[in-house]
Design a protein around this motif. Structure first.
Motif, PDB file in Angstrom:
ATOM      1  N   PRO A 232      40.755  26.340  70.430  1.00  0.00           N
ATOM      2  CA  PRO A 232      39.666  26.653  69.496  1.00  0.00           C
ATOM      3  C   PRO A 232      39.268  25.431  68.662  1.00  0.00           C
ATOM      4  O   PRO A 232      40.095  24.581  68.357  1.00  0.00           O
ATOM      5  CB  PRO A 232      40.251  27.755  68.620  1.00  0.00           C
ATOM      6  CG  PRO A 232      41.704  27.790  68.879  1.00  0.00           C
ATOM      7  CD  PRO A 232      41.978  27.043  70.145  1.00  0.00           C
ATOM      8  N   ILE A 233      37.994  25.369  68.341  1.00  0.00           N
ATOM      9  CA  ILE A 233      37.488  24.296  67.472  1.00  0.00           C
ATOM     10  C   ILE A 233      37.972  24.585  66.063  1.00  0.00           C
ATOM     11  O   ILE A 233      37.866  25.703  65.563  1.00  0.00           O
ATOM     12  CB  ILE A 233      35.951  24.225  67.562  1.00  0.00           C
ATOM     13  CG1 ILE A 233      35.555  23.814  68.984  1.00  0.00           C
ATOM     14  CG2 ILE A 233      35.388  23.269  66.528  1.00  0.00           C
ATOM     15  CD1 ILE A 233      34.066  23.829  69.259  1.00  0.00           C
ATOM     16  N   ASP A 234      38.508  23.558  65.406  1.00  0.00           N
ATOM     17  CA  ASP A 234      39.050  23.760  64.060  1.00  0.00           C
ATOM     18  C   ASP A 234      38.363  22.845  63.039  1.00  0.00           C
ATOM     19  O   ASP A 234      37.523  22.015  63.382  1.00  0.00           O
ATOM     20  CB  ASP A 234      40.571  23.562  64.043  1.00  0.00           C
ATOM     21  CG  ASP A 234      41.009  22.153  64.443  1.00  0.00           C
ATOM     22  OD1 ASP A 234      40.170  21.230  64.483  1.00  0.00           O
ATOM     23  OD2 ASP A 234      42.210  21.971  64.718  1.00  0.00           O
ATOM     24  N   ASP A 235      38.747  23.022  61.770  1.00  0.00           N
ATOM     25  CA  ASP A 235      38.145  22.268  60.670  1.00  0.00           C
ATOM     26  C   ASP A 235      38.251  20.757  60.880  1.00  0.00           C
ATOM     27  O   ASP A 235      37.292  20.018  60.661  1.00  0.00           O
ATOM     28  CB  ASP A 235      38.823  22.628  59.346  1.00  0.00           C
ATOM     29  CG  ASP A 235      38.697  24.083  58.969  1.00  0.00           C
ATOM     30  OD1 ASP A 235      38.005  24.844  59.673  1.00  0.00           O
ATOM     31  OD2 ASP A 235      39.296  24.483  57.958  1.00  0.00           O
ATOM     32  N   ARG A 236      39.399  20.289  61.315  1.00  0.00           N
ATOM     33  CA  ARG A 236      39.597  18.846  61.478  1.00  0.00           C
ATOM     34  C   ARG A 236      38.708  18.288  62.584  1.00  0.00           C
ATOM     35  O   ARG A 236      38.167  17.183  62.473  1.00  0.00           O
ATOM     36  CB  ARG A 236      41.074  18.535  61.767  1.00  0.00           C
ATOM     37  CG  ARG A 236      41.373  17.049  61.987  1.00  0.00           C
ATOM     38  CD  ARG A 236      40.942  16.199  60.774  1.00  0.00           C
ATOM     39  NE  ARG A 236      40.911  14.789  61.089  1.00  0.00           N
ATOM     40  CZ  ARG A 236      41.726  13.887  60.564  1.00  0.00           C
ATOM     41  NH1 ARG A 236      42.643  14.248  59.701  1.00  0.00           N
ATOM     42  NH2 ARG A 236      41.626  12.636  60.900  1.00  0.00           N
ATOM     43  N   GLU A 237      38.548  19.050  63.653  1.00  0.00           N
ATOM     44  CA  GLU A 237      37.701  18.597  64.751  1.00  0.00           C
ATOM     45  C   GLU A 237      36.252  18.411  64.277  1.00  0.00           C
ATOM     46  O   GLU A 237      35.589  17.428  64.612  1.00  0.00           O
ATOM     47  CB  GLU A 237      37.772  19.601  65.900  1.00  0.00           C
ATOM     48  CG  GLU A 237      37.252  19.088  67.193  1.00  0.00           C
ATOM     49  CD  GLU A 237      37.583  19.996  68.370  1.00  0.00           C
ATOM     50  OE1 GLU A 237      37.001  19.762  69.438  1.00  0.00           O
ATOM     51  OE2 GLU A 237      38.398  20.922  68.229  1.00  0.00           O
ATOM     52  N   ILE A 238      35.773  19.356  63.469  1.00  0.00           N
ATOM     53  CA  ILE A 238      34.411  19.250  62.924  1.00  0.00           C
ATOM     54  C   ILE A 238      34.323  18.086  61.947  1.00  0.00           C
ATOM     55  O   ILE A 238      33.375  17.291  61.973  1.00  0.00           O
ATOM     56  CB  ILE A 238      33.982  20.575  62.256  1.00  0.00           C
ATOM     57  CG1 ILE A 238      33.960  21.715  63.262  1.00  0.00           C
ATOM     58  CG2 ILE A 238      32.645  20.417  61.543  1.00  0.00           C
ATOM     59  CD1 ILE A 238      33.013  21.522  64.429  1.00  0.00           C
ATOM     60  N   PHE A 239      35.336  17.950  61.095  1.00  0.00           N
ATOM     61  CA  PHE A 239      35.353  16.837  60.141  1.00  0.00           C
ATOM     62  C   PHE A 239      35.304  15.499  60.883  1.00  0.00           C
ATOM     63  O   PHE A 239      34.576  14.582  60.485  1.00  0.00           O
ATOM     64  CB  PHE A 239      36.587  16.913  59.240  1.00  0.00           C
ATOM     65  CG  PHE A 239      36.694  15.765  58.277  1.00  0.00           C
ATOM     66  CD1 PHE A 239      35.784  15.630  57.234  1.00  0.00           C
ATOM     67  CD2 PHE A 239      37.696  14.818  58.416  1.00  0.00           C
ATOM     68  CE1 PHE A 239      35.871  14.553  56.349  1.00  0.00           C
ATOM     69  CE2 PHE A 239      37.792  13.747  57.537  1.00  0.00           C
ATOM     70  CZ  PHE A 239      36.886  13.620  56.502  1.00  0.00           C
ATOM     71  N   ASP A 240      36.050  15.391  61.971  1.00  0.00           N
ATOM     72  CA  ASP A 240      36.042  14.153  62.750  1.00  0.00           C
ATOM     73  C   ASP A 240      34.655  13.839  63.316  1.00  0.00           C
ATOM     74  O   ASP A 240      34.302  12.677  63.489  1.00  0.00           O
ATOM     75  CB  ASP A 240      37.074  14.210  63.882  1.00  0.00           C
ATOM     76  CG  ASP A 240      38.507  14.043  63.378  1.00  0.00           C
ATOM     77  OD1 ASP A 240      38.699  13.591  62.224  1.00  0.00           O
ATOM     78  OD2 ASP A 240      39.433  14.380  64.136  1.00  0.00           O
ATOM     79  N   LEU A 241      33.870  14.870  63.606  1.00  0.00           N
ATOM     80  CA  LEU A 241      32.515  14.659  64.113  1.00  0.00           C
ATOM     81  C   LEU A 241      31.583  14.086  63.040  1.00  0.00           C
ATOM     82  O   LEU A 241      30.693  13.289  63.341  1.00  0.00           O
ATOM     83  CB  LEU A 241      31.922  15.973  64.636  1.00  0.00           C
ATOM     84  CG  LEU A 241      32.492  16.514  65.937  1.00  0.00           C
ATOM     85  CD1 LEU A 241      31.946  17.919  66.192  1.00  0.00           C
ATOM     86  CD2 LEU A 241      32.154  15.586  67.102  1.00  0.00           C
ATOM     87  N   ILE A 242      31.753  14.505  61.794  1.00  0.00           N
ATOM     88  CA  ILE A 242      30.789  14.142  60.743  1.00  0.00           C
ATOM     89  C   ILE A 242      31.247  13.041  59.805  1.00  0.00           C
ATOM     90  O   ILE A 242      30.428  12.455  59.096  1.00  0.00           O
ATOM     91  CB  ILE A 242      30.379  15.379  59.908  1.00  0.00           C
ATOM     92  CG1 ILE A 242      31.563  15.953  59.130  1.00  0.00           C
ATOM     93  CG2 ILE A 242      29.729  16.424  60.787  1.00  0.00           C
ATOM     94  CD1 ILE A 242      31.212  17.038  58.128  1.00  0.00           C
ATOM     95  N   ARG A 243      32.513  12.723  59.795  1.00  0.00           N
ATOM     96  CA  ARG A 243      33.041  11.772  58.810  1.00  0.00           C
ATOM     97  C   ARG A 243      32.474  10.366  58.951  1.00  0.00           C
ATOM     98  O   ARG A 243      32.361   9.623  57.983  1.00  0.00           O
ATOM     99  CB  ARG A 243      34.563  11.756  58.861  1.00  0.00           C
ATOM    100  CG  ARG A 243      35.101  11.209  60.160  1.00  0.00           C
ATOM    101  CD  ARG A 243      36.572  11.418  60.312  1.00  0.00           C
ATOM    102  NE  ARG A 243      37.256  10.173  60.087  1.00  0.00           N
ATOM    103  CZ  ARG A 243      38.544  10.006  60.233  1.00  0.00           C
ATOM    104  NH1 ARG A 243      39.300  11.017  60.583  1.00  0.00           N
ATOM    105  NH2 ARG A 243      39.088   8.844  60.022  1.00  0.00           N
ATOM    106  N   SER A 244      32.096   9.975  60.161  1.00  0.00           N
ATOM    107  CA  SER A 244      31.612   8.609  60.397  1.00  0.00           C
ATOM    108  C   SER A 244      30.088   8.485  60.346  1.00  0.00           C
ATOM    109  O   SER A 244      29.548   7.407  60.614  1.00  0.00           O
ATOM    110  CB  SER A 244      32.136   8.092  61.736  1.00  0.00           C
ATOM    111  OG  SER A 244      31.677   8.934  62.767  1.00  0.00           O
ATOM    112  N   ILE A 245      29.393   9.555  59.964  1.00  0.00           N
ATOM    113  CA  ILE A 245      27.934   9.455  59.804  1.00  0.00           C
ATOM    114  C   ILE A 245      27.644   8.401  58.735  1.00  0.00           C
ATOM    115  O   ILE A 245      28.297   8.362  57.688  1.00  0.00           O
ATOM    116  CB  ILE A 245      27.325  10.820  59.418  1.00  0.00           C
ATOM    117  CG1 ILE A 245      27.493  11.817  60.577  1.00  0.00           C
ATOM    118  CG2 ILE A 245      25.851  10.676  59.020  1.00  0.00           C
ATOM    119  CD1 ILE A 245      27.087  13.244  60.235  1.00  0.00           C
TER     120      ILE A 245
END
Length: 185
Positions: free
Chosen positions: A61-74
């Motif tokens: 399952p997709i979790d909070d950290r996975e989503i954070f990793d997607l957006i943190r480097s914007i």
């Protein structure tokens, strides 16, 4: 820093969010930073992947950290820093319910009158729309009490038609793509 391009004439399809963002970009024009000396935060460490996460045959399952990793480097539209380095996004403000296909992101602009708040929210939303399966409902909004125009920005980001119209504007899409581009180290 954002390099602004002259916007094409407004069309009936162009949304108020597009016109508003383009106006802000024209006004800033790279001449004055709203927050010239932002506080810079340390980036969190990289997440270590487990064997189970790498196994394509196991449901992960997709979790909070996975989503954070997607957006943190914007990239921030005004500074050569990431949203994580400016503490605009934090893992604790990312909520995911994989079973119900919901993702909720709160972001905190660095100053209460940040004119780039809608652009930052739009960049986060576009990154997630491009990265996640279509089944996910994505809610991007400002951390309550952190921005003077919180309600207006949240309303724009929640309106699918406004977001779609904003992304039809080539000048605005170019700026969003700059925010999403990977920096060369």
């Amino acid at each position: 820093m954002v390099q602004c391009v002259s916007a094409p004439p407004s069309t009936s399809r162009e949304s108020s969010v597009s016109r508003g963002l383009l106006q802000v970009l024209k006004m800033s024009g790279g001449t004055r930073l709203e927050n010239a000396n932002p506080v810079i935060f340390q980036r969190s460490g990289e997440r270590l992947l487990t064997a189970t996460e790498e196994d394509e045959d196991v449901h992960d399952p997709i979790d909070d950290r996975e989503i954070f990793d997607l957006i943190r480097s914007i990239n921030d539209p005004e500074h050569p820093l990431s949203l994580e380095e400016l503490n605009v996004v934090e893992q604790v403000r990312v909520k995911v319910n994989d079973a119900e296909s919901n993702v909720s992101i709160e972001f905190t602009p660095t100053i209460p009158h940040c004119s780039m708040a809608t652009l930052i929210g739009l960049s986060i939303k576009v990154k997630l729309l491009r990265s996640l399966p279509d089944r996910f409902k994505i809610d991007v909004h400002i951390t309550p009490g952190s921005h003077a125009s919180e309600d207006a920005v949240n309303k724009q980001l929640a309106d699918k038609e406004r977001v779609a119209a904003a992304l039809e504007n080539s000048s605005l899409l170019e700026v969003v793509n700059q925010c999403l581009s990977t920096k060369a180290n």
